[in-house]
Structures are given as C-alpha cells and as structure tokens.
Design an enzyme around this catalytic site. Structure first.
Site, mmCIF file in Angstrom:
data_model
loop_
_atom_site.group_PDB
_atom_site.id
_atom_site.type_symbol
_atom_site.label_atom_id
_atom_site.label_comp_id
_atom_site.label_asym_id
_atom_site.label_seq_id
_atom_site.Cartn_x
_atom_site.Cartn_y
_atom_site.Cartn_z
ATOM 1 N N LYS A 29 2.252 14.257 4.590
ATOM 2 C CA LYS A 29 1.729 13.385 5.646
ATOM 3 C C LYS A 29 2.791 12.416 6.136
ATOM 4 O O LYS A 29 3.065 12.306 7.323
ATOM 5 C CB LYS A 29 0.524 12.604 5.091
ATOM 6 C CG LYS A 29 0.108 11.401 5.911
ATOM 7 C CD LYS A 29 -1.124 10.722 5.350
ATOM 8 C CE LYS A 29 -0.864 9.663 4.315
ATOM 9 N NZ LYS A 29 -0.486 8.333 4.840
ATOM 10 N N ASN A 30 3.385 11.691 5.186
ATOM 11 C CA ASN A 30 4.286 10.612 5.580
ATOM 12 C C ASN A 30 5.643 11.106 6.068
ATOM 13 O O ASN A 30 6.469 10.311 6.501
ATOM 14 C CB ASN A 30 4.442 9.598 4.436
ATOM 15 C CG ASN A 30 3.164 8.789 4.254
ATOM 16 O OD1 ASN A 30 2.325 8.742 5.152
ATOM 17 N ND2 ASN A 30 3.005 8.183 3.090
ATOM 18 N N CYS A 123 -4.524 1.718 5.372
ATOM 19 C CA CYS A 123 -5.330 1.516 4.178
ATOM 20 C C CYS A 123 -5.444 0.036 3.867
ATOM 21 O O CYS A 123 -4.523 -0.742 4.102
ATOM 22 C CB CYS A 123 -4.691 2.241 3.013
ATOM 23 S SG CYS A 123 -4.978 3.999 3.060
ATOM 24 N N ARG A 128 -0.269 -6.206 4.810
ATOM 25 C CA ARG A 128 0.757 -5.259 5.263
ATOM 26 C C ARG A 128 1.397 -5.813 6.525
ATOM 27 O O ARG A 128 1.093 -5.403 7.628
ATOM 28 C CB ARG A 128 0.146 -3.872 5.474
ATOM 29 C CG ARG A 128 -0.444 -3.325 4.194
ATOM 30 C CD ARG A 128 -0.917 -1.926 4.343
ATOM 31 N NE ARG A 128 0.170 -0.967 4.316
ATOM 32 C CZ ARG A 128 -0.025 0.338 4.442
ATOM 33 N NH1 ARG A 128 -1.234 0.807 4.623
ATOM 34 N NH2 ARG A 128 0.986 1.172 4.392
ATOM 35 N N ASP A 317 1.788 5.252 -4.436
ATOM 36 C CA ASP A 317 0.727 6.146 -3.958
ATOM 37 C C ASP A 317 0.128 7.005 -5.076
ATOM 38 O O ASP A 317 -0.887 7.670 -4.862
ATOM 39 C CB ASP A 317 1.250 7.056 -2.830
ATOM 40 C CG ASP A 317 1.535 6.277 -1.551
ATOM 41 O OD1 ASP A 317 1.029 5.147 -1.420
ATOM 42 O OD2 ASP A 317 2.263 6.806 -0.690
ATOM 43 N N ARG A 410 -8.055 11.476 5.568
ATOM 44 C CA ARG A 410 -6.870 10.957 6.263
ATOM 45 C C ARG A 410 -5.595 11.586 5.707
ATOM 46 O O ARG A 410 -4.597 11.700 6.417
ATOM 47 C CB ARG A 410 -6.787 9.441 6.096
ATOM 48 C CG ARG A 410 -7.800 8.675 6.916
ATOM 49 C CD ARG A 410 -7.518 7.188 6.859
ATOM 50 N NE ARG A 410 -6.082 6.999 7.009
ATOM 51 C CZ ARG A 410 -5.384 6.027 6.435
ATOM 52 N NH1 ARG A 410 -5.989 5.141 5.686
ATOM 53 N NH2 ARG A 410 -4.083 5.936 6.618
HETATM 54 N N1 EPU Z 1 6.602 -5.348 4.066
HETATM 55 C C1 EPU Z 1 6.821 -6.596 4.544
HETATM 56 N N2 EPU Z 1 7.089 -6.771 5.871
HETATM 57 C C2 EPU Z 1 7.122 -5.713 6.723
HETATM 58 C C3 EPU Z 1 6.902 -4.418 6.227
HETATM 59 C C4 EPU Z 1 6.633 -4.263 4.886
HETATM 60 O O1 EPU Z 1 6.779 -7.575 3.808
HETATM 61 O O2 EPU Z 1 7.376 -5.948 7.907
HETATM 62 C C5 EPU Z 1 6.302 -5.151 2.629
HETATM 63 C C6 EPU Z 1 4.901 -4.646 2.376
HETATM 64 O O3 EPU Z 1 3.973 -5.677 2.385
HETATM 65 C C7 EPU Z 1 5.041 -4.020 0.995
HETATM 66 C C8 EPU Z 1 6.472 -3.518 1.007
HETATM 67 O O4 EPU Z 1 7.098 -4.119 2.132
HETATM 68 O O5 EPU Z 1 4.906 -4.996 0.005
HETATM 69 C C9 EPU Z 1 6.668 -2.031 1.070
HETATM 70 O O6 EPU Z 1 5.857 -1.470 2.064
HETATM 71 P P1 EPU Z 1 6.402 -0.363 3.052
HETATM 72 O O7 EPU Z 1 6.715 -1.039 4.352
HETATM 73 O O8 EPU Z 1 7.444 0.434 2.400
HETATM 74 O O9 EPU Z 1 5.143 0.505 3.234
HETATM 75 P P2 EPU Z 1 4.811 1.272 4.532
HETATM 76 O O10 EPU Z 1 6.091 1.705 5.153
HETATM 77 O O11 EPU Z 1 3.841 0.501 5.332
HETATM 78 C C10 EPU Z 1 4.734 3.689 3.519
HETATM 79 C C11 EPU Z 1 3.690 4.747 3.412
HETATM 80 C C12 EPU Z 1 2.639 4.299 2.408
HETATM 81 C C13 EPU Z 1 3.296 4.055 1.068
HETATM 82 C C14 EPU Z 1 4.426 3.028 1.240
HETATM 83 C C15 EPU Z 1 5.219 2.794 -0.034
HETATM 84 C C16 EPU Z 1 3.679 5.657 5.652
HETATM 85 C C17 EPU Z 1 2.960 5.845 6.932
HETATM 86 N N3 EPU Z 1 3.073 4.938 4.721
HETATM 87 O O12 EPU Z 1 4.048 2.519 3.971
HETATM 88 O O13 EPU Z 1 1.722 5.380 2.287
HETATM 89 O O14 EPU Z 1 2.352 3.540 0.164
HETATM 90 O O15 EPU Z 1 5.338 3.472 2.258
HETATM 91 O O16 EPU Z 1 5.789 3.967 -0.484
HETATM 92 O O17 EPU Z 1 4.752 6.199 5.456
HETATM 93 C C18 EPU Z 1 -0.339 6.405 1.798
HETATM 94 O O18 EPU Z 1 0.166 7.481 2.159
HETATM 95 O O19 EPU Z 1 -1.447 6.331 1.199
HETATM 96 C C19 EPU Z 1 0.376 5.153 2.065
HETATM 97 C C20 EPU Z 1 -0.221 3.970 2.026
#
Ligand code: EPU
Length: 431
Positions: A29-30, A123, A128, A317, A410
């Site tokens: 997915k990601n 989620c 976030r 995850d 999802r």
């Molecule tokens: N963060 C910030 N500021 C930002 C962005 C992120 O503080 O502007 C923090 C977040 O709060 C968190 C940390 O950075 O504490 C890491 O989050 P990250 O940004 O890496 O997560 P994401 O990119 O929003 C992706 C996956 C998630 C997965 C995470 C961690 C996608 C679409 N989503 O999310 O997938 O949990 O990386 O590996 O790629 C899932 O598939 O169930 C899912 C939630």
C-alpha cells in the site's frame, strides 16, 4: 466501493493451531500510493503495476481524477496521465480521510507552482502533524497561508528552489514529498535524516530509472538535482510486496498456524520481525520469496521486548499484531511505541478479551502472558489495530464481531477471502 458499514464475524479457534495452506501477499500500500502520486512528475503516462485493490488506493485514484488526471484501471495496473492543465487543489472530503494524500503536495507544488490542501486525515493514531512539510516548502521558497480548513501553498513566482533540508524526524511521507519536489525544483535539493523504508528506496530508484538524478538512495542523505518532467518511456513501476501484510500474516501463523506459507516476501524487509521470532522461540523457514511457519515449536513461546523504530527497526505498523502474539508468550513483554502517541489505545479492548496488558504511559504497555482470549464485539479503530483484532479473534474462544471493516479494507485486500483460504472461519456481514 465496499460498504462502509461492513463487519467481520469470526469464529475463534480457542487457542488451537489449525490454519493451513498458502496465503499470498499483495503489493505494498505505502509503496503504490507514492508511485501513483509520482505520476505528477511525468510528461507521459505512468504505469504502476501490482497495485493492491484496497480502499486507500481507490481514494488516491479519486483524488487524482478530481485534479484532472486520467486514471486507467485494469486489474492491478493503474495507468496515470497528468495533463499540464491539471488543478492543484486537493478535494477536502477525500484528502481529509487519508494521510497518503499528503504526498501529492510535493509533486503538485513543484509542477504547478501551487497547492491547496486540507489538513490530512488517516488512521487515528495520535497527533499526525504536517509541520515538517510546511516548513520545508517555505524553505524551498513557497509561501504558506493557513485558512479555516485548508492550507494554500504558493511558489508560483519563482518556482520551488533546491535547498538543504534536515528532517527533525525521519518522516516517511515527508521524505517522499521532498524527494518528488526536488526532482522538479530549480537546482539541488539535499535532504538529511531521511526515512530509509523500502518504499522510499523503491520510489527513488524508479524515478532515477526514468531520468531523475537522485544520489544517496539507501543512506540518510538524499541529493536531488532538479530538472524537467520525467519520462517513463513505457517502463512500469512494479509495486514491491507489502512487508506489513507479510508480517501480519506471519504473526497470525505463529499464533494459529499449523503449516502456513506466505509469499512473496522480501526477507530483508521483514528482518526485524524474523529476528524477534528467533528470540521468541518461533521457528520459521525461508526459501526464496516464501516464508513458512509450522507448528513445531518445542516448548513455550518466549516473551520479548518490542521497541518500534524507523526502518530497519521494528515497524510501528506491526506493533499491534505483535502485541496480540505476546499475550500468548509466557512471561512479561514490554512494548514501547516510539513513533506514534495513541497507537496503543487499542490494547484496552484486548484486555476485555482476556489479555493481561498494563498501560504504563501513552507510549508503553506491559504484556503479561499467557492468557486465554475470549471472542467479543469490537470496533476497528484503525487499520493496524483492526488487523490485530482480527488476529486476536481468530485465536480466541467463541465468536467475535469486528465492526468498521472499512478501516481494515483500507489496507488489506479481500481479507476474508484470503483468510478463509487457510481455514479461518470469517464472514463479511452488513452491520
Ligand atoms: N511528524 C511530525 N511532523 C510532520 C510529519 C511527521 O512531527 O510534519 C512525526 C509524526 O507525528 C510521527 C513521526 O513523524 O511521530 C513519523 O511519522 P511519519 O511521518 O513517518 O509517518 P507517515 O509518513 O505519516 C507513514 C505510513 C504509516 C506508517 C508511518 C511510519 C504512509 C501513507 N503512511 O506515515 O502507515 O505508520 O509512515 O512508518 O506511508 C499504515 O499503513 O497503517 C500507516 C499508518
């Protein structure tokens, strides 16, 4: 679209290990979501293959169509064409609902000079924020204006400029967003402290194959020399297998499997999980792209410590499914969720099923095993907690009803069909 009001009804195995057969792993997915977003960087149609047929992919397709892209769907292939006249205003209703849409902002801003986006959803796993995105765009020369429900980001005067960015946390989507922005920015973009997840690497490698100039793939620093629109020249992005789906099924097999084969898997992508299995006295066999888990453990499953970490550490995850498994290991297992606050909230429902889980603080719980699980009525709060409930329900005694199946759809394609194939008694019903 699948019905939003579906539920899964599962008859539990009462702790027995009877599941048997082969279960296939779909494309990640990601990874697929980001490859589809990358179509914005291309002047010709971009073909993305091995796309999982899940709700988040449909939503991203809808967002792309909304902005004027052509999205052709043929089985597991999406061919996406983004014309010069596309809009860069993301539709609030859809984009709000899933976090994946945030990665569109980088390529849209780089190609069209502006983007309007709602606060992204996804989620419910704690805060976030998108501060890293907004600060990065500002550094690249854009102005960000916050309105009641949306952000307007504008770089139309001089275009996005290549700059040095340091990510305060190695965010996956922020890395991908700036990587894609850098491909079309003026000059060189350097991103330090990037996410190393395989999905990021797969994207960068594909973009390079299509003419991008990205260096440092697989290291904490990416350097991107900006240029014009990319050309796929008929090359397809082949979505790699979903390591989280593979891991979820491996955990299910370790808990309830007699002899289960999971494939395709990329062993390197699930090393943290397999290392944890070794420590817990869970035998497995790897042969090429197949992971086989049989019920031939001599003695008890051992407790362990889980601390989630960015790749290649233990993935957040898989934290929820792993916590379910730990309820059946004899002894105490601390679980430390370091990435998302609020991603342990689902454990309360597990205690109502009979698990002994002590909450220490919002990031930490202590699992004390082993305790028999009882089926009950649950609501899937998010994708990964949802699959964890499914895994718990399969092992439990009696019937469970897991509402809000949309949250599981999802990310997991035709889950009930695939699980039925290895002997799970699971049905989808309208709530
Ligand atoms: N963060 C910030 N500021 C930002 C962005 C992120 O503080 O502007 C923090 C977040 O709060 C968190 C940390 O950075 O504490 C890491 O989050 P990250 O940004 O890496 O997560 P994401 O990119 O929003 C992706 C996956 C998630 C997965 C995470 C961690 C996608 C679409 N989503 O999310 O997938 O949990 O990386 O590996 O790629 C899932 O598939 O169930 C899912 C939630």
């Amino acid at each position: 679209m699948l019905q939003m009001k579906d539920a899964f009804v599962i008859q539990g195995l009462g702790g027995k290990r009877t599941l048997q057969g082969k279960i296939s792993v779909m494309g990640a997915k990601n990874a697929a979501l980001k490859a589809m977003a990358a179509a914005i960087l291309f002047k010709d149609p971009l073909k993305v293959e091995n796309v999982p047929q899940i709700e988040d992919i449909s939503r991203l397709g809808e967002v792309l169509e909304f902005i004027g892209a052509k999205v052709e769907v043929k089985d597991r292939t999406r061919t996406i064409t983004v014309p010069d006249g596309a809009s860069s205003a993301l539709p609030e209703e859809i984009a709000k609902r899933f976090r994946g849409s945030v990665v569109l902002t980088g390529p849209l801003l780089a190609r069209f000079g502006r983007v309007t986006m709602p606060h992204p959803g996804g989620c419910v796993i704690g805060k976030r924020p998108i501060d890293i995105f907004l600060e990065g765009f500002e550094k690249m020369g854009a102005t960000v204006t916050e309105h009641a429900n949306e952000y307007q980001i504008d770089a139309s005067k001089e275009g996005l400029q290549g700059v040095d960015l340091f990510l305060r946390v190695p965010s996956v989507t922020a890395t991908e967003t700036f990587l894609m922005a850098g491909v079309l920015a003026n000059g060189k973009t350097t991103i330090r402290n990037v996410a190393l997840e395989p999905e990021v690497q797969a994207l960068a490698e594909f973009l390079n194959a299509c003419g991008a100039k990205i260096e440092g793939i697989g290291t904490p620093t990416l350097e991107i020399e900006g240029g014009g629109l990319l050309e796929s020249g008929g090359k397809s992005y082949i979505t790699p297998p979903d390591r989280i789906e593979a891991g979820s099924f491996a955990i299910l097999a370790a808990l309830s499997g007699k002899d289960v084969e999971i494939s395709p898997v990329v062993p390197l992508h699930i090393e943290a999980l397999l290392e944890t299995f070794r420590e817990m006295n869970i035998p497995f066999e790897l042969s090429g792209e197949t992971l086989r888990i049989e019920d031939k453990r001599g003695g008890e499953m051992l407790p362990t410590q889980i601390k989630t970490h960015e790749y290649p550490g233990f993935p957040t995850d898989l934290q929820a499914p792993m916590t379910v498994l730990l309820t059946q290991a004899k002894g105490e297992s601390p679980v430390f969720e370091t990435i998302f606050e609020g991603r342990l909230n689902y454990t309360e429902e597990l205690t109502w099923m009979g698990a002994d889980i002590l909450t220490l603080d919002p990031h930490r719980v202590l699992v004390r095993g082993k305790s028999a699980l009882r089926g009950r009525k649950l609501e899937s709060p998010d994708l990964r907690a949802g699959i964890a409930y499914v895994i718990a329900a399969i092992s439990a005694t009696g019937e469970s009803v897991i509402g809000n199946a949309y949250n599981i759809d999802r990310g997991y394609e035709r889950l009930e069909e695939r699980l039925s194939g290895i002997g799970v008694d699971i049905k989808r019903v309208a709530e």
